[in-house]
Enzyme design. Structure first.
Site, PDB file in Angstrom:
ATOM      1  N   ASN A  10      -0.528  47.549  26.371  1.00 24.31           N
ATOM      2  CA  ASN A  10      -0.687  47.414  24.910  1.00 24.31           C
ATOM      3  C   ASN A  10      -0.076  46.104  24.427  1.00 24.31           C
ATOM      4  O   ASN A  10      -0.644  45.397  23.602  1.00 24.31           O
ATOM      5  CB  ASN A  10      -0.023  48.583  24.178  1.00 24.31           C
ATOM      6  CG  ASN A  10      -0.552  49.933  24.637  1.00 24.31           C
ATOM      7  OD1 ASN A  10      -1.569  49.995  25.311  1.00 24.31           O
ATOM      8  ND2 ASN A  10       0.142  50.997  24.300  1.00 24.31           N
ATOM      9  N   ASP A  11       1.106  45.805  24.946  1.00 25.26           N
ATOM     10  CA  ASP A  11       1.752  44.552  24.562  1.00 25.26           C
ATOM     11  C   ASP A  11       1.335  43.392  25.472  1.00 25.26           C
ATOM     12  O   ASP A  11       1.176  42.271  25.009  1.00 25.26           O
ATOM     13  CB  ASP A  11       3.277  44.706  24.597  1.00 25.26           C
ATOM     14  CG  ASP A  11       3.788  45.340  23.310  1.00 25.26           C
ATOM     15  OD1 ASP A  11       3.357  44.889  22.229  1.00 25.26           O
ATOM     16  OD2 ASP A  11       4.597  46.281  23.391  1.00 25.26           O
ATOM     17  N   ARG A  18      12.307  55.572  28.284  1.00 24.56           N
ATOM     18  CA  ARG A  18      12.379  54.173  27.871  1.00 24.56           C
ATOM     19  C   ARG A  18      13.443  54.026  26.791  1.00 24.56           C
ATOM     20  O   ARG A  18      13.459  54.801  25.834  1.00 24.56           O
ATOM     21  CB  ARG A  18      11.023  53.721  27.330  1.00 24.56           C
ATOM     22  CG  ARG A  18      11.083  52.291  26.803  1.00 24.56           C
ATOM     23  CD  ARG A  18       9.731  51.790  26.408  1.00 24.56           C
ATOM     24  NE  ARG A  18       9.294  52.325  25.132  1.00 24.56           N
ATOM     25  CZ  ARG A  18       8.113  52.037  24.575  1.00 24.56           C
ATOM     26  NH1 ARG A  18       7.268  51.245  25.211  1.00 24.56           N
ATOM     27  NH2 ARG A  18       7.770  52.551  23.410  1.00 24.56           N
ATOM     28  N   ARG A  57       8.755  57.710  24.896  1.00 27.83           N
ATOM     29  CA  ARG A  57       9.074  56.720  23.856  1.00 27.83           C
ATOM     30  C   ARG A  57      10.196  57.280  22.980  1.00 27.83           C
ATOM     31  O   ARG A  57       9.930  58.022  22.036  1.00 27.83           O
ATOM     32  CB  ARG A  57       7.848  56.444  22.988  1.00 27.83           C
ATOM     33  CG  ARG A  57       6.723  55.666  23.657  1.00 27.83           C
ATOM     34  CD  ARG A  57       5.608  55.416  22.637  1.00 27.83           C
ATOM     35  NE  ARG A  57       4.661  54.408  23.059  1.00 27.83           N
ATOM     36  CZ  ARG A  57       3.463  54.681  23.575  1.00 27.83           C
ATOM     37  NH1 ARG A  57       3.084  55.927  23.750  1.00 27.83           N
ATOM     38  NH2 ARG A  57       2.652  53.695  23.918  1.00 27.83           N
ATOM     39  N   ARG A 114      -1.809  43.010  18.135  1.00 26.73           N
ATOM     40  CA  ARG A 114      -2.431  44.327  18.379  1.00 26.73           C
ATOM     41  C   ARG A 114      -2.648  45.127  17.099  1.00 26.73           C
ATOM     42  O   ARG A 114      -3.350  46.132  17.096  1.00 26.73           O
ATOM     43  CB  ARG A 114      -1.611  45.133  19.399  1.00 26.73           C
ATOM     44  CG  ARG A 114      -0.271  45.618  18.897  1.00 26.73           C
ATOM     45  CD  ARG A 114       0.601  46.115  20.041  1.00 26.73           C
ATOM     46  NE  ARG A 114       0.740  47.563  20.078  1.00 26.73           N
ATOM     47  CZ  ARG A 114       1.648  48.210  20.802  1.00 26.73           C
ATOM     48  NH1 ARG A 114       2.472  47.544  21.599  1.00 26.73           N
ATOM     49  NH2 ARG A 114       1.718  49.501  20.805  1.00 26.73           N
ATOM     50  N   HIS A 141       3.429  58.735  10.436  1.00 26.70           N
ATOM     51  CA  HIS A 141       3.860  60.046  10.912  1.00 26.70           C
ATOM     52  C   HIS A 141       2.730  61.049  10.821  1.00 26.70           C
ATOM     53  O   HIS A 141       2.604  61.941  11.652  1.00 26.70           O
ATOM     54  CB  HIS A 141       5.025  60.540  10.055  1.00 26.70           C
ATOM     55  CG  HIS A 141       6.307  59.883  10.387  1.00 26.70           C
ATOM     56  ND1 HIS A 141       7.146  59.368   9.440  1.00 26.70           N
ATOM     57  CD2 HIS A 141       6.884  59.627  11.574  1.00 26.70           C
ATOM     58  CE1 HIS A 141       8.194  58.839  10.035  1.00 26.70           C
ATOM     59  NE2 HIS A 141       8.060  58.973  11.326  1.00 26.70           N
ATOM     60  N   CYS A 188       1.774  52.274  31.815  1.00 24.67           N
ATOM     61  CA  CYS A 188       1.861  53.264  30.733  1.00 24.67           C
ATOM     62  C   CYS A 188       1.155  52.781  29.475  1.00 24.67           C
ATOM     63  O   CYS A 188       1.197  53.439  28.442  1.00 24.67           O
ATOM     64  CB  CYS A 188       3.309  53.620  30.438  1.00 24.67           C
ATOM     65  SG  CYS A 188       4.329  52.199  30.036  1.00 24.67           S
ATOM     66  N   GLU A 242       5.496  43.822  30.152  1.00 28.51           N
ATOM     67  CA  GLU A 242       4.599  43.726  28.994  1.00 28.51           C
ATOM     68  C   GLU A 242       4.645  42.339  28.381  1.00 28.51           C
ATOM     69  O   GLU A 242       4.027  42.079  27.357  1.00 28.51           O
ATOM     70  CB  GLU A 242       4.911  44.813  27.970  1.00 28.51           C
ATOM     71  CG  GLU A 242       6.367  44.943  27.578  1.00 28.51           C
ATOM     72  CD  GLU A 242       6.633  46.148  26.667  1.00 28.51           C
ATOM     73  OE1 GLU A 242       5.679  46.738  26.131  1.00 28.51           O
ATOM     74  OE2 GLU A 242       7.810  46.490  26.495  1.00 28.51           O
TER      75      GLU A 242
HETATM   76  C1  PEP Z   1       2.766  49.065  25.958  1.00 25.32           C
HETATM   77  O1  PEP Z   1       3.141  48.063  25.354  1.00 25.32           O
HETATM   78  O2  PEP Z   1       1.766  49.090  26.690  1.00 25.32           O
HETATM   79  C2  PEP Z   1       3.497  50.336  25.814  1.00 25.32           C
HETATM   80  C3  PEP Z   1       3.197  51.381  26.551  1.00 25.32           C
HETATM   81  O3  PEP Z   1       4.473  50.396  24.887  1.00 25.32           O
HETATM   82  P1  PEP Z   1       4.238  50.567  23.303  1.00 25.32           P
HETATM   83  O4  PEP Z   1       2.800  50.893  23.077  1.00 25.32           O
HETATM   84  O5  PEP Z   1       5.169  51.655  22.904  1.00 25.32           O
HETATM   85  O6  PEP Z   1       4.628  49.210  22.800  1.00 25.32           O
HETATM   86 MG    MG Z   2       5.078  47.943  24.464  1.00 25.50          MG
END
Ligand code: PEP
Ligand code: MG
Length: 587
Positions: A469-470, A347, A311, A480, A204, A517, A446
């Site tokens: 990201n995922d 989301r 998010r 990650r 946080h 995203c 993802e």
């Molecule tokens: C992603 O996975 O790219 C994403 C935008 O979601 P998060 O980072 O919240 O998993």
């Molecule tokens: Mg994700």
């Protein structure tokens, strides 16, 4: 002492130069003298009368701490917003929680311990329990407990509290860890940056530092022991670096970089108003990622054309109970109204993995990112998803909202989620509640399985948003969160690029659009590729918007298409990166 350079995790960008201020939290020094036995000593037991006096002192300290939180919460509401202030409300409640306060009172009354010793003992027990749990989130809750304990000790000893709020000289704060209640007190005109020994990206405190605009590096480890009060420091938040007692040449170099940074930000500001388009006039849509209503507000005039990712888990994480339909509808309506007619993609709840909710205990898993997470939880606990979908639909009457489901791996999951959306619509219809009948529903791509089946999905969804990201971690089998293999985590890996292109092509073939995203969308080096692939909507952190618009304005779409085709033939991520760099540098 010599100059030193320390590497931590950069969580909030910016270069800052200033003297170190070593923060010794509430009661830390007093705690050492009051009520704390030396090594090998037993805590002295009190007489009956003394114990009664200690109980009164403890109660007074608890009441004073609760009152101090009232003031902090009010301040937080003004500086960082309602939702972030909710973190403190949760902490304030913990102060009187039955797992925390009564055991302390019992130790004083029955075991006749001095109040300080009792506080310390219970804090160790409760925080220790959290610290032994695997997830970062739980370890961060341990920090909350220590924060509350420190505050109580501060009140008992009269030391420490208010130290941060009363700073007047510009400093760079050095701390073991900073709790959210410490962080919200910070004024960015006084605390230029902070560096902590502990902490991770998902804390946080990291989130708050970005909301407050304070450069920050966390997780710098024991290297911080080398810093003394007043030492000159340079913090580079983007690089996660802290230079200690730098020589004159380094200071001069960073001053130049600060000036360049300021000039560059000023130049880039010119792109805020302009729609994003390439040199040859190809339009792209630039959107922003947000986590809270406050961020929605702050980003509303950032030049973003919409919100590409809201998010919602932060709304859940900053609450001490499952947010009700009413509370959720309220937050989503505020965002919808703030963004007027511009689209906002909400989301549905994405917890599990590294994100947990204290009031929704999830079993400990060997591989949480491959486990009970995101839509899997929503489908397994339909009440949760149903409530959220109703809230989103209710808010959709107040703006242009879209719904997006995270971590979809098969068409059956998408169909079940979509069916729940349709059921929620039917319910609201029966209840006579207004909502946007045309609300679009899409999925995050993802998981490689979804990317491979993009053609089938494209026939049924309204849109895709690629979560790199995922997608990267699942395609390359690279966690990650794991620092040790971070060098293998690369969205320029040709396998990832092939999947991205596949998704965009499938969407277009079916007359649909694709967004992105994940972090790749905000990386200027990736811009030629994404333009070449024909990505429609690019959603990123607010700080990346102007830079991406500027980069895209220098690109030629036909040239980028040819470049992207060629790069797909490359063998390694390094090859792709090198070629892109050469291309962007030559623009
Ligand atoms: C992603 O996975 O790219 C994403 C935008 O979601 P998060 O980072 O919240 O998993
Ligand atoms: Mg994700």
């Amino acid at each position: 002492m010599d100059a030193r350079t320390m590497q931590g995790i950069g969580v909030s960008d910016g270069i800052r130069i200033g003297p170190a201020f070593l923060y010794r939290p509430h009661g830390e020094t007093a705690a050492r003298t009051a009520g704390q036995p030396g090594p090998g000593e037993e805590t002295p037991r009190l007489g009956e009368e003394e114990a009664a006096r200690e109980t009164k002192r403890l109660e007074a300290a608890r009441d004073a701490s609760v009152a101090a939180y009232d003031a902090l919460i009010e301040r937080a509401k003004l500086t960082v917003g309602e939702q972030q202030a909710a973190i403190l409300v949760g902490q304030q409640r913990l102060l009187t929680d039955k797992a925390f306060y009564p055991p302390i009172a019992k130790l004083v009354a029955e075991e006749r311990l001095p109040a300080e010793a009792a506080v310390r003992q219970v804090v160790e027990q409760v925080a220790g329990k959290f610290e032994r749990l695997a997830s970062d989130y739980m370890r961060e809750r341990a920090a909350d407990i220590r924060d509350i304990g420190g505050r109580l000790l501060g009140e008992l000893t009269g030391e420490g509290a208010g130290q941060l709020a009363s700073l007047t000289e510009q400093v760079i704060l050095i701390a073991d860890d900073l709790a959210p209640s410490d962080t919200v007190q910070l004024d960015k005109n006084v605390v230029l940056a902070f560096v902590t020994r502990k902490g991770g990206k998902t804390s946080h405190t990291a989130i708050l530092s970005r909301s407050l605009g304070i450069a920050a590096v966390v997780g710098a480890g024991n290297a911080l022991d080398e810093i003394q009060d007043g030492d000159l420091l340079i913090v580079d938040g983007a690089a996660g670096v802290c230079h200690v007692r730098p020589d004159e040449a380094t200071v001069a170099e960073y001053r130049t970089r600060m000036e360049e940074e300021a000039r560059r930000l000023e130049q880039l500001a010119a792109f805020r108003e302009a729609p994003a388009a390439s040199r040859d006039g190809k339009r792209i849509e630039v959107a922003v990622n947000i986590g809270t209503v406050k961020e929605a507000e702050a980003a509303a005039d950032s030049g973003a054309e919409g919100v590409g990712l809201y998010r919602t888990e932060f709304l859940f994480m900053h609450s001490d109970h499952l947010p009700t339909e009413e509370e959720q509808a309220d937050a989503y309506t505020q965002v919808a109204e703030l963004w007027g007619g511009r689209p906002v993609i909400i989301r549905t709840l994405d917890i599990g993995g590294d994100k947990a909710l204290p009031y929704l205990p999830l079993a400990k898993e060997e591989n949480p990112f491959l486990g009970y997470r995101a839509i899997r939880i929503g489908l397994d606990r339909p009440e949760l998803l149903r409530t959220q979908l109703r809230a989103i639909l209710r808010a959709s009457a107040h703006g242009k909202l879209r719904v997006m489901f995270p971590m979809i791996s098969s068409l059956s999951e998408w169909r079940r989620a979509k069916a729940m959306l349709e059921e929620a619509k039917a319910e609201l219809d029966r209840e006579g509640v207004a909502f946007d009948r045309g609300i679009e529903a899409g999925i995050m791509v993802e998981i490689p399985a979804a990317a491979m089946q993009a053609d089938s999905f494209a026939r049924e969804v309204d849109f895709f948003s690629i979560g790199t990201n995922d997608l990267v971690q699942y395609t390359l089998a690279v966690d990650r969160m794991n620092e040790q293999i971070a060098h293998l985590y690369d969205y320029f890996h040709p396998a990832v690029l092939l999947l991205i292109r596949r998704v965009i092509v499938a969407a277009h073939r079916a007359g649909k659009w694709t967004g992105m995203c994940g972090g790749m969308a905000g990386d200027p080096l990736a811009a030629p590729l994404l333009l070449g692939f024909g990505l429609d909507e690019w959603s990123m952190d607010v700080s990346s918007i102007n830079r991406i618009k500027e980069t895209v304005s220098r690109l030629d779409s036909a040239e980028c298409t040819a470049l992207a085709d060629r790069l797909l033939e490359e063998a390694t991520p390094e090859d792709v990166r090198r070629e892109l760099k050469a291309y962007v540098d030559g623009l």
